[in-house]
Design an enzyme around this catalytic site. Structure first.
Site, PDB file in Angstrom:
ATOM      1  N   ASN A 332      31.754  58.325  86.778  1.00 40.66           N
ATOM      2  CA  ASN A 332      31.443  59.599  86.146  1.00 40.66           C
ATOM      3  C   ASN A 332      31.716  59.458  84.649  1.00 40.66           C
ATOM      4  O   ASN A 332      32.354  58.514  84.216  1.00 40.66           O
ATOM      5  CB  ASN A 332      32.298  60.717  86.744  1.00 40.66           C
ATOM      6  CG  ASN A 332      31.701  62.088  86.504  1.00 40.66           C
ATOM      7  OD1 ASN A 332      30.728  62.245  85.776  1.00 40.66           O
ATOM      8  ND2 ASN A 332      32.290  63.093  87.124  1.00 40.66           N
ATOM      9  N   HIS A 333      31.232  60.414  83.877  1.00 38.78           N
ATOM     10  CA  HIS A 333      31.395  60.319  82.431  1.00 38.78           C
ATOM     11  C   HIS A 333      32.833  60.631  82.022  1.00 38.78           C
ATOM     12  O   HIS A 333      33.555  61.355  82.712  1.00 38.78           O
ATOM     13  CB  HIS A 333      30.440  61.286  81.725  1.00 38.78           C
ATOM     14  CG  HIS A 333      28.996  60.926  81.878  1.00 38.78           C
ATOM     15  ND1 HIS A 333      28.440  59.821  81.271  1.00 38.78           N
ATOM     16  CD2 HIS A 333      27.989  61.513  82.583  1.00 38.78           C
ATOM     17  CE1 HIS A 333      27.153  59.748  81.574  1.00 38.78           C
ATOM     18  NE2 HIS A 333      26.860  60.755  82.373  1.00 38.78           N
ATOM     19  N   SER A 334      33.240  60.070  80.904  1.00 39.06           N
ATOM     20  CA  SER A 334      34.576  60.321  80.378  1.00 39.06           C
ATOM     21  C   SER A 334      34.735  61.795  80.046  1.00 39.06           C
ATOM     22  O   SER A 334      33.781  62.468  79.630  1.00 39.06           O
ATOM     23  CB  SER A 334      34.816  59.493  79.111  1.00 39.06           C
ATOM     24  OG  SER A 334      34.694  58.114  79.374  1.00 39.06           O
ATOM     25  N   ASP A 343      29.030  55.948  81.142  1.00 35.53           N
ATOM     26  CA  ASP A 343      28.786  56.121  79.703  1.00 35.53           C
ATOM     27  C   ASP A 343      27.932  54.999  79.114  1.00 35.53           C
ATOM     28  O   ASP A 343      27.474  55.115  77.975  1.00 35.53           O
ATOM     29  CB  ASP A 343      30.117  56.180  78.946  1.00 35.53           C
ATOM     30  CG  ASP A 343      30.944  57.395  79.320  1.00 35.53           C
ATOM     31  OD1 ASP A 343      30.353  58.458  79.575  1.00 35.53           O
ATOM     32  OD2 ASP A 343      32.182  57.277  79.383  1.00 35.53           O
TER      33      ASP A 343
END
Length: 728
Positions: A332-334, A343
């Protein structure tokens, strides 16, 4: 019943009673700091339970425990005490929490777990052993939340029922006897702990001693953090399938391929195919050849299959991440600063687009296509990408809240910016010739010749090393100008109510709550994104940007609306696309594989060192942190670094050693727009997604998400076999 005042601690007792029909399973755990007694004899009524040693558990005991009043007796000479408790309902399981040395009633809690636990979560509850002390406030803070205030887990008098907590990162747990959000209130017993996936825990709070004890009632799928074994198993299976496919392909080529090819039309060799991509062009233009790939059977021989494969790999990871990534935080994205797998892929795709543009425009310039035609193609494709993106990400029936920025929109902007540079910026037609290098890009329009410069042999050597840079000096000056504009706006634009040059997420908890004004969806939105957020809100308004950013997690920063594909970040996405263009110019100017790889790695080293210096080689401490939400300069350089390295690796394995064809990623890369749009439009349909009637685990989610990617790979392969390619 007497208490020896010379004792150095207190006893914490857990008695969990799990009702099964008319009987219950009893589990007793004793936690104590006392040196004596070493063990206790426990009984309920006339039923003896056995001996409970310090810091151990006694479980798997069956006992009749009907609704009503009961007495638990603990004894260890000279200690002896009775505790009355009441079973008020026919719960499947109960817990009795008490301190044998406090004259307070036992806390009776239900052990029945609620339903609907999400992925990467654990069940946590709390009990106050001194319920007469008044309310206790429980706090947590994730180590993924930089410079954050505590967020409230809950308030309890005697107990607090089960609640889900995130297990992805360490949590710093503490409690206080007053509400620290309204006044100064010291917190007690800060300790860091990472709960295990689907585990069951009880936080035992003792206000007198100021201690917080974490008790694992039931171990989940992992001792700490999410259950990562499914990722390992999936990786092993995919590697095994890849090896099997490679061996089968080798057997086919060496044994079966001798049969006439018309009998195996589905398994045609690459030379028999015609396969364009979104930027499909021959690497070296041949007079008389067509610009349409489907009409040019020979062009597949000229393509860099590594570039298509790299594009396809980036898209497959992007689809996997968008599908859910198995519910893992690293897919998942930061939340704000830093990098995860998710990312990487979108910036890679923009970088690859720039690489393809260099190859494509080499052919277009060689054909002497008019400037007007080139501009028409550029504007048409950019507009299609932008409008297609708006259609894909929005429910267009609600025009009041449709989102303007997005992934395909960012592609369109980046393509437009770099395309205008390549078409309009002045440059020399030809600087020098050499048998050791590839053809220089033909520049300018018209037939007037440009004389070669007169240089010394030493000067020629220098020029030969920079032949992919010096002719484009004006373009580089413009790129540097974009970087300066972005930096100036980010660090010097005044944002009302926020520090000048602020690059953080703000929100309710960021910067220790300094920017929280009671509502992060109005006003300055709690300073989320600093100048970048202000620019988007001023031009697009809050209604037309992304309302669910990664920093909006209530357990992290809890920020307001912010768009990671916003206006200010688009400037540096053009820079990243141009760095990809530089990789493509190395392909055009240099034909030696060794020279290409060497130059890509030199660019990778330079971009990596510069980007690392800006971020201080850390997540949060540098001058310009690596941040995808802001598309920061350090992020842009680090992504370019990874892009150069990955292209060098793919090129060496696929186009130089030829030990891998790039499958299945190459098929996806050849029809990337179709595959991406299909993944977005069909994201809620089988086989990309389906409902689970049982509780969803990481294994199930990972299987579903991998199936989604595999289905789209099969679709791309089928399109490849029938020579069906769509380009914009």
């Amino acid at each position: 019943r007497s208490l020896d005042t010379g004792m150095a601690g207190r006893v914490l007792l857990l008695a969990a009673l799990v009702a099964v029909a008319r009987a219950a399973e009893l589990k007793i755990c004793v936690f104590t700091n006392f040196s004596t007694p070493a063990a206790y004899q426990a009984s309920i009524g006339a039923q003896t339970l056995g001996e409970v040693a310090q810091n151990t558990c006694l479980d798997d005991l069956e006992i009749d425990l009907p609704v009503g009043q009961h007495t638990l007796h603990l004894e260890s000479a000279p200690f002896s005490r009775n505790f009355d408790f009441t079973v008020v309902n026919a719960s499947k399981s109960l817990s009795i929490w008490l301190d044998p040395y406090l004259s307070v009633p036992a806390v009776v809690m239900s052990d029945d777990l609620p339903t609907g636990l999400s992925l990467s979560r654990a069940w946590v509850r709390a009990v106050n052993l001194l319920s007469t002390s008044g309310p206790v406030y429980l706090w947590s803070r994730s180590d993924n939340c930089y410079r954050c205030n505590n967020s409230a887990l809950g308030q309890l008098n005697a107990s607090m029922e089960f609640m889900p907590v995130d297990v992805s990162y360490n949590l710093e747990l503490s409690f206080s006897l007053c509400n620290s959000t309204v006044a100064y209130c010291p917190v007690k017993n800060n300790q860091t702990y990472q709960f295990g996936d689907r585990g069951v825990y009880t936080l035992v709070i003792h206000p007198v001693t100021g201690t917080l004890t974490i008790v694992m009632d039931e171990e989940g799928d992992a001792l700490h953090g999410p259950d990562c074994w499914p990722v390992f198993y999936t990786f092993v299976i995919l590697v095994a399938l890849a090896i099997t496919y490679t061996l089968a392909q080798h057997v086919y080529k060496t044994r079966v391929a001798k049969v006439p090819s018309h009998l195996f039309t589905i398994n045609q060799s690459p030379e028999e195919r015609r396969a364009p991509s979104d930027e499909a062009t021959p690497l070296i233009y041949k007079p008389g050849s067509s610009l349409h790939a489907i009409a040019d059977p020979s062009r597949d021989k000229e393509r860099l299959q590594s570039l298509d494969s790299f594009r396809g790999m980036a898209l497959c990871i992007m689809i996997f991440v968008n599908a859910g990534g198995g519910g893992y935080y690293f897919f998942n994205h930061s939340a704000w600063n830093g990098l995860t797998v998710a990312d990487l892929v979108f910036p890679w795709f923009i970088w690859i687009m720039g690489t393809s543009m260099a190859v494509a425009y080499n052919t277009l310039f060689a054909k002497k296509i008019s400037r007007a035609t080139l501009l028409y193609k550029l504007f048409r494709r950019s507009a299609i990408l932008f409008l297609l993106g708006m259609v894909v990400i929005n429910h267009m029936y609600d025009l009041d809240t449709f989102r303007v920025p997005g992934v395909l929109e960012r592609f369109g902007v980046s393509y437009m910016g770099v395309g205008l540079l390549v078409i309009l910026m002045p440059r020399c037609r030809r600087w020098f010739t050499s048998a050791d290098v590839g053809p220089a890009l033909v520049r300018g329009f018209g037939s007037a010749s440009v004389p070669l410069p007169s240089v010394s042999p030493k000067g020629y050597v220098v020029l030969s090393w920079v032949q992919d840079i010096v002719p484009y000096m004006f373009e580089w000056l413009f790129i540097i100008g974009l970087i300066l504009i972005h930096t100036f706006i980010s660090f010097f634009m005044e944002v009302p109510g926020c520090p000048t040059g602020y690059l953080g997420p703000g929100g309710q908890y960021g910067e220790y709550g300094a920017f929280f004004n009671g509502d992060c969806t109005t006003g300055n939105h709690c300073c989320v994104g600093g100048a970048a957020g202000l620019v988007d809100r001023a031009i697009l308004t809050s209604a037309h940007i992304f309302g669910g950013p990664t920093c909006g997690n209530p357990s992290l920063y809890h920020c307001g609306p912010f768009d990671p594909e916003g206006i200010l970040g688009a400037l540096l996405s053009v820079v990243l696309c141009y760095l990809g263009l530089q990789a493509g110019r190395i392909i055009v100017h240099f034909t030696s594989p060794k020279c290409r790889i060497k130059r890509w790695l030199i660019w990778a080293l330079g971009c990596g060192l510069l980007g690392g210096s800006l971020c201080g080689f850390s997540r949060d401490e540098g001058v310009i942190p690596v941040n995808k939400n802001l598309w920061s300069l350090s992020f842009t350089l680090v992504m370019a670094c990874f892009g150069f390295v990955m292209l060098a690796l793919f090129y060496y394995v696929i186009d130089v050693l030829k030990i891998w064809s790039g499958a299945p990623f190459r098929y996806v890369g050849l029809n990337s727009i179709v595959v991406y749009v299909t993944s977005e439009v069909m994201s809620d349909y089988f086989p990309l997604k389906w409902a689970w009637h049982d509780p969803v685990t990481h294994s199930k989610a990972l299987f579903m998400n991998v199936t989604a990617v595999s289905s789209l790979c099969l679709m791309a392969y089928y399109m490849y076999t029938i020579n069906f390619f769509i380009k914009i």
